[in-house]
Design a protein around this motif. Structure first.
Motif, PDB file in Angstrom:
ATOM      1  N   MET A 153       4.752   4.595   1.302  1.00 44.73           N
ATOM      2  CA  MET A 153       3.865   3.449   1.464  1.00 44.73           C
ATOM      3  C   MET A 153       4.582   2.104   1.391  1.00 44.73           C
ATOM      4  O   MET A 153       3.947   1.064   1.380  1.00 44.73           O
ATOM      5  CB  MET A 153       2.738   3.487   0.423  1.00 44.73           C
ATOM      6  CG  MET A 153       1.730   4.596   0.652  1.00 44.73           C
ATOM      7  SD  MET A 153       0.729   4.312   2.128  1.00 44.73           S
ATOM      8  CE  MET A 153       1.500   5.407   3.324  1.00 44.73           C
ATOM      9  N   ARG A 171      -3.043   1.562   2.736  1.00 42.14           N
ATOM     10  CA  ARG A 171      -3.058   0.894   1.434  1.00 42.14           C
ATOM     11  C   ARG A 171      -4.410   0.236   1.183  1.00 42.14           C
ATOM     12  O   ARG A 171      -5.004   0.384   0.124  1.00 42.14           O
ATOM     13  CB  ARG A 171      -1.930  -0.141   1.369  1.00 42.14           C
ATOM     14  CG  ARG A 171      -1.780  -0.799  -0.001  1.00 42.14           C
ATOM     15  CD  ARG A 171      -0.880  -2.015   0.052  1.00 42.14           C
ATOM     16  NE  ARG A 171      -1.417  -3.072   0.880  1.00 42.14           N
ATOM     17  CZ  ARG A 171      -2.441  -3.860   0.527  1.00 42.14           C
ATOM     18  NH1 ARG A 171      -3.051  -3.702  -0.619  1.00 42.14           N
ATOM     19  NH2 ARG A 171      -2.870  -4.808   1.337  1.00 42.14           N
ATOM     20  N   THR A 175      -6.985   1.103  -1.829  1.00 44.59           N
ATOM     21  CA  THR A 175      -7.184   0.111  -2.893  1.00 44.59           C
ATOM     22  C   THR A 175      -8.579  -0.503  -2.867  1.00 44.59           C
ATOM     23  O   THR A 175      -9.063  -0.972  -3.891  1.00 44.59           O
ATOM     24  CB  THR A 175      -6.135  -1.017  -2.824  1.00 44.59           C
ATOM     25  OG1 THR A 175      -6.197  -1.650  -1.545  1.00 44.59           O
ATOM     26  CG2 THR A 175      -4.732  -0.469  -3.076  1.00 44.59           C
ATOM     27  N   THR A 182      -7.234   2.894  -8.138  1.00 46.14           N
ATOM     28  CA  THR A 182      -5.951   3.021  -7.452  1.00 46.14           C
ATOM     29  C   THR A 182      -4.868   2.161  -8.088  1.00 46.14           C
ATOM     30  O   THR A 182      -5.124   1.037  -8.510  1.00 46.14           O
ATOM     31  CB  THR A 182      -6.117   2.603  -5.970  1.00 46.14           C
ATOM     32  OG1 THR A 182      -7.158   3.388  -5.395  1.00 46.14           O
ATOM     33  CG2 THR A 182      -4.840   2.809  -5.187  1.00 46.14           C
ATOM     34  N   GLU A 184      -0.754   0.999  -7.186  1.00 49.85           N
ATOM     35  CA  GLU A 184       0.396   1.016  -6.294  1.00 49.85           C
ATOM     36  C   GLU A 184       1.666   0.943  -7.130  1.00 49.85           C
ATOM     37  O   GLU A 184       1.760   0.145  -8.057  1.00 49.85           O
ATOM     38  CB  GLU A 184       0.335  -0.168  -5.338  1.00 49.85           C
ATOM     39  CG  GLU A 184      -0.858  -0.135  -4.405  1.00 49.85           C
ATOM     40  CD  GLU A 184      -0.868  -1.321  -3.464  1.00 49.85           C
ATOM     41  OE1 GLU A 184      -0.081  -1.321  -2.502  1.00 49.85           O
ATOM     42  OE2 GLU A 184      -1.669  -2.249  -3.715  1.00 49.85           O
ATOM     43  N   SER A 186       5.658   0.300  -6.755  1.00 48.30           N
ATOM     44  CA  SER A 186       6.720  -0.171  -5.871  1.00 48.30           C
ATOM     45  C   SER A 186       8.045   0.457  -6.267  1.00 48.30           C
ATOM     46  O   SER A 186       9.004  -0.223  -6.626  1.00 48.30           O
ATOM     47  CB  SER A 186       6.807  -1.698  -5.929  1.00 48.30           C
ATOM     48  OG  SER A 186       5.599  -2.255  -5.486  1.00 48.30           O
ATOM     49  N   GLY A 190       7.654   4.019  -2.089  1.00 47.06           N
ATOM     50  CA  GLY A 190       6.385   3.323  -2.197  1.00 47.06           C
ATOM     51  C   GLY A 190       5.299   4.356  -2.418  1.00 47.06           C
ATOM     52  O   GLY A 190       5.030   5.188  -1.548  1.00 47.06           O
ATOM     53  N   ILE A 192       1.319   5.441  -3.947  1.00 45.59           N
ATOM     54  CA  ILE A 192      -0.024   5.063  -4.349  1.00 45.59           C
ATOM     55  C   ILE A 192      -0.638   6.256  -5.061  1.00 45.59           C
ATOM     56  O   ILE A 192      -0.583   7.385  -4.561  1.00 45.59           O
ATOM     57  CB  ILE A 192      -0.890   4.640  -3.147  1.00 45.59           C
ATOM     58  CG1 ILE A 192      -0.315   3.393  -2.473  1.00 45.59           C
ATOM     59  CG2 ILE A 192      -2.330   4.377  -3.580  1.00 45.59           C
ATOM     60  CD1 ILE A 192      -1.072   2.926  -1.250  1.00 45.59           C
TER      61      ILE A 192
END
Length: 197
Positions: A153, A171, A175, A182, A184, A186, A190, A192
């Motif tokens: 992602m 994304r 989200t 959710t 995320e 980094s 990437g 989720i």
């Protein structure tokens, strides 16, 4: 208790079952195997699956993700694990390697199969079908409090504008979905992580 599933494979620092899957990936020329951070998170989430639960992987590849799931389950046989792979030769290679009890690799288009598979406590979306297309079907396959892990992602991984747009759409879908909580991450490719309310 020290089992073959638990042992690390020497200098690699990876569980033996994962190292074997990486070797299989090399032998069949499959170059898209999961990075260790994603795999360890997948193993951690697998370890938390409720007794009698169900796990779905979209995109078997050479079986590296399945190996991390196996490692996370730690020899449990009460959890049903289904993995869907479009490429029949890859699926056959993973089956030939020997699957633990309760593990099943199915061949087909994940997007077409999703509606008939039921609901799952953990879904790892690692294929275009069910992630790039048909994401709504994957979300619908989450059981109550089910966890969805989506990788790749990081839009910086993609050079094509339409690929970056697709990642952004995925994304936003996750989200902004009212039925999901959710986060995320980094890190790695990437990630989720979403949980069904």
């Amino acid at each position: 208790m020290d089992t073959d599933v638990d042992r690390d494979a020497g200098a690699t620092g990876l569980p033996a079952v994962v190292t074997a899957a990486h070797r299989r990936a090399e032998s069949v020329g499959f170059g898209y195997s999961r990075e260790p951070l994603t795999g360890r998170l997948l193993a951690t989430l697998s370890a938390a699956v409720r007794p009698g639960g169900r796990v779905l992987e979209l995109g078997t590849g050479a079986g590296v993700g399945l190996a991390w799931i196996e490692y996370g389950l730690g020899g449990r046989s009460d959890v049903q694990v289904i993995s869907v792979e479009f490429d029949e030769a890859l699926a056959a290679a993973v089956r030939r390697s020997g699957l633990p009890p309760g593990f099943d690799v199915r061949v087909g288009d994940a997007e077409k199969l999703l509606a008939g598979l039921g609901t799952f406590d953990l879904i790892f979306a690692d294929a275009p079908a069910g992630k790039w297309t048909g994401l709504h079907l994957t979300i619908a396959a989450l059981a109550a409090a089910g966890v969805l892990l989506v990788d790749d992602m990081d839009p910086g991984r993609y050079t094509e504008p339409d690929h970056r747009d697709t990642v952004d759409r995925i994304r936003r879908t996750l989200t902004e979905h009212h039925g999901l909580v959710t986060t995320e991450l980094s890190v790695g490719s990437g990630l989720i992580v979403a949980v069904a309310r």
